[in-house]
Design a protein around this motif. Structure first.
Motif, PDB file in Angstrom:
ATOM      1  N   ILE A   1      -3.778   1.859   3.599  1.00 38.95           N
ATOM      2  CA  ILE A   1      -4.716   1.742   2.474  1.00 38.95           C
ATOM      3  C   ILE A   1      -4.549   2.924   1.522  1.00 38.95           C
ATOM      4  O   ILE A   1      -4.502   2.762   0.291  1.00 38.95           O
ATOM      5  CB  ILE A   1      -6.164   1.668   3.002  1.00 38.95           C
ATOM      6  CG1 ILE A   1      -6.360   0.398   3.830  1.00 38.95           C
ATOM      7  CG2 ILE A   1      -7.168   1.704   1.841  1.00 38.95           C
ATOM      8  CD1 ILE A   1      -7.612   0.414   4.691  1.00 38.95           C
ATOM      9  N   LYS A   2      -4.453   4.117   2.086  1.00 40.04           N
ATOM     10  CA  LYS A   2      -4.295   5.319   1.267  1.00 40.04           C
ATOM     11  C   LYS A   2      -2.988   5.288   0.486  1.00 40.04           C
ATOM     12  O   LYS A   2      -2.961   5.618  -0.711  1.00 40.04           O
ATOM     13  CB  LYS A   2      -4.348   6.562   2.159  1.00 40.04           C
ATOM     14  CG  LYS A   2      -4.279   7.874   1.393  1.00 40.04           C
ATOM     15  CD  LYS A   2      -4.422   9.067   2.344  1.00 40.04           C
ATOM     16  CE  LYS A   2      -4.379  10.384   1.572  1.00 40.04           C
ATOM     17  NZ  LYS A   2      -4.527  11.558   2.492  1.00 40.04           N
ATOM     18  N   LYS A   3      -1.912   4.893   1.147  1.00 38.51           N
ATOM     19  CA  LYS A   3      -0.612   4.840   0.463  1.00 38.51           C
ATOM     20  C   LYS A   3      -0.647   3.845  -0.684  1.00 38.51           C
ATOM     21  O   LYS A   3      -0.176   4.145  -1.800  1.00 38.51           O
ATOM     22  CB  LYS A   3       0.486   4.438   1.456  1.00 38.51           C
ATOM     23  CG  LYS A   3       1.871   4.315   0.822  1.00 38.51           C
ATOM     24  CD  LYS A   3       2.934   3.909   1.835  1.00 38.51           C
ATOM     25  CE  LYS A   3       4.287   3.765   1.159  1.00 38.51           C
ATOM     26  NZ  LYS A   3       5.352   3.341   2.098  1.00 38.51           N
ATOM     27  N   LEU A   4      -1.203   2.659  -0.435  1.00 37.85           N
ATOM     28  CA  LEU A   4      -1.249   1.644  -1.485  1.00 37.85           C
ATOM     29  C   LEU A   4      -2.104   2.114  -2.656  1.00 37.85           C
ATOM     30  O   LEU A   4      -1.726   1.939  -3.822  1.00 37.85           O
ATOM     31  CB  LEU A   4      -1.795   0.330  -0.916  1.00 37.85           C
ATOM     32  CG  LEU A   4      -1.928  -0.827  -1.912  1.00 37.85           C
ATOM     33  CD1 LEU A   4      -0.571  -1.172  -2.514  1.00 37.85           C
ATOM     34  CD2 LEU A   4      -2.532  -2.045  -1.225  1.00 37.85           C
ATOM     35  N   ALA A   5      -3.257   2.702  -2.363  1.00 39.30           N
ATOM     36  CA  ALA A   5      -4.137   3.183  -3.427  1.00 39.30           C
ATOM     37  C   ALA A   5      -3.463   4.276  -4.250  1.00 39.30           C
ATOM     38  O   ALA A   5      -3.592   4.324  -5.481  1.00 39.30           O
ATOM     39  CB  ALA A   5      -5.445   3.687  -2.836  1.00 39.30           C
TER      40      ALA A   5
ATOM     41  N   GLY B   1      -3.445  -7.216 -12.779  1.00 31.18           N
ATOM     42  CA  GLY B   1      -3.617  -5.783 -12.840  1.00 31.18           C
ATOM     43  C   GLY B   1      -4.390  -5.178 -11.680  1.00 31.18           C
ATOM     44  O   GLY B   1      -4.552  -3.955 -11.616  1.00 31.18           O
ATOM     45  N   THR B   2      -4.864  -6.020 -10.765  1.00 29.36           N
ATOM     46  CA  THR B   2      -5.661  -5.548  -9.635  1.00 29.36           C
ATOM     47  C   THR B   2      -4.773  -5.348  -8.410  1.00 29.36           C
ATOM     48  O   THR B   2      -3.832  -6.107  -8.186  1.00 29.36           O
ATOM     49  CB  THR B   2      -6.777  -6.566  -9.315  1.00 29.36           C
ATOM     50  OG1 THR B   2      -7.599  -6.726 -10.472  1.00 29.36           O
ATOM     51  CG2 THR B   2      -7.636  -6.097  -8.160  1.00 29.36           C
ATOM     52  N   THR B   3      -5.089  -4.356  -7.618  1.00 32.36           N
ATOM     53  CA  THR B   3      -4.310  -4.069  -6.418  1.00 32.36           C
ATOM     54  C   THR B   3      -4.834  -4.889  -5.245  1.00 32.36           C
ATOM     55  O   THR B   3      -6.031  -4.890  -4.957  1.00 32.36           O
ATOM     56  CB  THR B   3      -4.370  -2.573  -6.064  1.00 32.36           C
ATOM     57  OG1 THR B   3      -3.846  -1.816  -7.162  1.00 32.36           O
ATOM     58  CG2 THR B   3      -3.557  -2.266  -4.822  1.00 32.36           C
ATOM     59  N   ALA B   4      -3.919  -5.582  -4.568  1.00 34.17           N
ATOM     60  CA  ALA B   4      -4.271  -6.458  -3.450  1.00 34.17           C
ATOM     61  C   ALA B   4      -3.471  -6.080  -2.214  1.00 34.17           C
ATOM     62  O   ALA B   4      -2.247  -5.907  -2.281  1.00 34.17           O
ATOM     63  CB  ALA B   4      -4.001  -7.922  -3.814  1.00 34.17           C
ATOM     64  N   LEU B   5      -4.160  -5.974  -1.092  1.00 33.54           N
ATOM     65  CA  LEU B   5      -3.518  -5.703   0.195  1.00 33.54           C
ATOM     66  C   LEU B   5      -3.491  -6.996   1.001  1.00 33.54           C
ATOM     67  O   LEU B   5      -4.543  -7.600   1.238  1.00 33.54           O
ATOM     68  CB  LEU B   5      -4.302  -4.627   0.940  1.00 33.54           C
ATOM     69  CG  LEU B   5      -3.879  -4.282   2.371  1.00 33.54           C
ATOM     70  CD1 LEU B   5      -2.420  -3.863   2.426  1.00 33.54           C
ATOM     71  CD2 LEU B   5      -4.762  -3.183   2.928  1.00 33.54           C
TER      72      LEU B   5
ATOM     73  N   SER C   1      -0.525   2.329  -6.237  1.00 36.93           N
ATOM     74  CA  SER C   1      -0.816   1.177  -7.106  1.00 36.93           C
ATOM     75  C   SER C   1      -2.226   1.147  -7.662  1.00 36.93           C
ATOM     76  O   SER C   1      -2.572   0.250  -8.427  1.00 36.93           O
ATOM     77  CB  SER C   1      -0.568  -0.123  -6.326  1.00 36.93           C
ATOM     78  OG  SER C   1       0.766  -0.191  -5.864  1.00 36.93           O
ATOM     79  N   GLY C   2      -3.057   2.086  -7.262  1.00 37.56           N
ATOM     80  CA  GLY C   2      -4.427   2.103  -7.749  1.00 37.56           C
ATOM     81  C   GLY C   2      -5.392   1.577  -6.709  1.00 37.56           C
ATOM     82  O   GLY C   2      -4.990   1.073  -5.657  1.00 37.56           O
ATOM     83  N   PRO C   3      -6.696   1.702  -6.970  1.00 36.22           N
ATOM     84  CA  PRO C   3      -7.720   1.317  -5.997  1.00 36.22           C
ATOM     85  C   PRO C   3      -7.573  -0.130  -5.535  1.00 36.22           C
ATOM     86  O   PRO C   3      -7.290  -1.028  -6.329  1.00 36.22           O
ATOM     87  CB  PRO C   3      -9.031   1.534  -6.745  1.00 36.22           C
ATOM     88  CG  PRO C   3      -8.658   1.554  -8.191  1.00 36.22           C
ATOM     89  CD  PRO C   3      -7.287   2.131  -8.248  1.00 36.22           C
ATOM     90  N   VAL C   4      -7.786  -0.328  -4.233  1.00 34.34           N
ATOM     91  CA  VAL C   4      -7.623  -1.658  -3.643  1.00 34.34           C
ATOM     92  C   VAL C   4      -8.930  -2.438  -3.809  1.00 34.34           C
ATOM     93  O   VAL C   4      -9.964  -2.054  -3.254  1.00 34.34           O
ATOM     94  CB  VAL C   4      -7.249  -1.546  -2.149  1.00 34.34           C
ATOM     95  CG1 VAL C   4      -7.066  -2.939  -1.539  1.00 34.34           C
ATOM     96  CG2 VAL C   4      -5.992  -0.702  -1.976  1.00 34.34           C
ATOM     97  N   ARG C   5      -8.877  -3.540  -4.545  1.00 32.26           N
ATOM     98  CA  ARG C   5     -10.062  -4.365  -4.764  1.00 32.26           C
ATOM     99  C   ARG C   5      -9.954  -5.747  -4.115  1.00 32.26           C
ATOM    100  O   ARG C   5     -10.922  -6.497  -4.103  1.00 32.26           O
ATOM    101  CB  ARG C   5     -10.336  -4.529  -6.258  1.00 32.26           C
ATOM    102  CG  ARG C   5     -10.756  -3.237  -6.954  1.00 32.26           C
ATOM    103  CD  ARG C   5     -11.226  -3.495  -8.362  1.00 32.26           C
ATOM    104  NE  ARG C   5     -11.546  -2.271  -9.066  1.00 32.26           N
ATOM    105  CZ  ARG C   5     -12.752  -1.686  -9.058  1.00 32.26           C
ATOM    106  NH1 ARG C   5     -13.736  -2.238  -8.364  1.00 32.26           N
ATOM    107  NH2 ARG C   5     -12.966  -0.571  -9.737  1.00 32.26           N
ATOM    108  N   ILE C   6      -8.778  -6.061  -3.591  1.00 33.01           N
ATOM    109  CA  ILE C   6      -8.573  -7.350  -2.935  1.00 33.01           C
ATOM    110  C   ILE C   6      -7.937  -7.118  -1.570  1.00 33.01           C
ATOM    111  O   ILE C   6      -6.940  -6.394  -1.463  1.00 33.01           O
ATOM    112  CB  ILE C   6      -7.658  -8.280  -3.770  1.00 33.01           C
ATOM    113  CG1 ILE C   6      -8.291  -8.602  -5.126  1.00 33.01           C
ATOM    114  CG2 ILE C   6      -7.344  -9.572  -3.005  1.00 33.01           C
ATOM    115  CD1 ILE C   6      -7.339  -9.304  -6.089  1.00 33.01           C
TER     116      ILE C   6
END
Length: 253
Positions: free
Chosen positions: A68-72, A5-9, A75-80
């Motif tokens: 980073i902005k597009k992914l957040a 459930g965590t967003t990873a880049l 998919s939600g805040p980037v934590r990884i």
């Protein structure tokens, strides 16, 4: 940190170690952002993992910020953040044609070291604004170095220097970002069967594999991905550089 459930880049996520990492994290329930300068590769891996394709250059401040902005947003805040993007070169400091062109050295340093730092600084700034989760954690960053940082071979001056910088970055970055609840670690892989290495003749691959003590084979990108999984999931791993190399110590050439 919880992966599901965590967003990873993942930078360099369109091939090799980055692709393997993106696929494993997606299989564990992460929402993946595949950041790669190869737009088609990023799109392919993103489609196959249910992630977001992010085409761009890790050395670009505006490009990285936009990714980073597009992914957040999607998919939600980037934590990884997993930094796998990198390039290599094989040139001697002084070769048959004279000194190594300074531009070649600068290019490797810029992509590998400055690109890694660019992503680290921008994503950590994003993470610092998030609400903490378990253990007061806001995020985790995994950088990719190389055993060349320790055992750099002849012709690897630029590559070894770039990876040495990434290795040295782990502890000061972990110490500084600790106040935000952000962990920073580095994995230094040995000789892995990436697309670039797969282009070598079979005999060359066998020779490289024979130099590895145990197991006497090239590393599987899936093994690198599993090491990333461990570093993310184990909240007590911080400021570390982990050699992942089968015990190999590279010879001068």
């Amino acid at each position: 940190m919880r992966i599901d459930g965590t967003t990873a880049l993942v930078t360099g996520g369109g091939s090799g170690l980055g692709e393997a990492t993106a696929r494993l994290l997606a299989s564990l329930g992460a929402k993946i952002g595949v950041f790669d300068r190869n737009e088609a590769a990023a799109a392919r891996v993103a489609e196959e993992t249910g992630g977001v394709a992010l085409a761009g250059d890790v050395t670009s401040e505006s490009g990285a910020s936009s990714a980073i902005k597009k992914l957040a947003n999607e998919s939600g805040p980037v934590r990884i953040l997993v930094n796998c993007a990198g390039i290599g070169t094989a040139k001697r400091i002084v070769g048959r044609d004279g000194p190594m062109p300074l531009a070649d050295f600068e290019r490797v340093i810029r992509v590998n070291l400055i690109g890694t730092f660019n992503m680290l600084r921008l994503v950590s700034a994003h993470m610092a604004e998030l609400e903490p989760v378990e253990d007061n954690a806001r995020g985790v960053i995994v950088n990719t170095a190389s055993v060349a940082a320790f055992d750099g071979q002849i012709g690897q001056a630029a590559y070894a220097a770039s990876k040495g910088g990434i290795t040295s970055l782990a502890l000061p970055a972990a110490r500084e970002l600790a106040r935000f609840g952000i962990r920073v670690n580095t994995i230094a892989p040995g000789i892995f069967l990436t697309p670039l290495l797969a282009e070598l003749p079979d005999e060359a691959q066998k020779s490289l594999a024979a130099s590895i003590p145990c197991p006497a084979r090239l590393g599987d990108p899936a093994e690198f991905a599993d090491a990333v999984r461990f570093v993310i999931a184990n909240g007590y791993v911080n400021g570390e550089v982990i050699r992942l190399d089968g015990g190999v110590r590279l010879q001068p050439k």
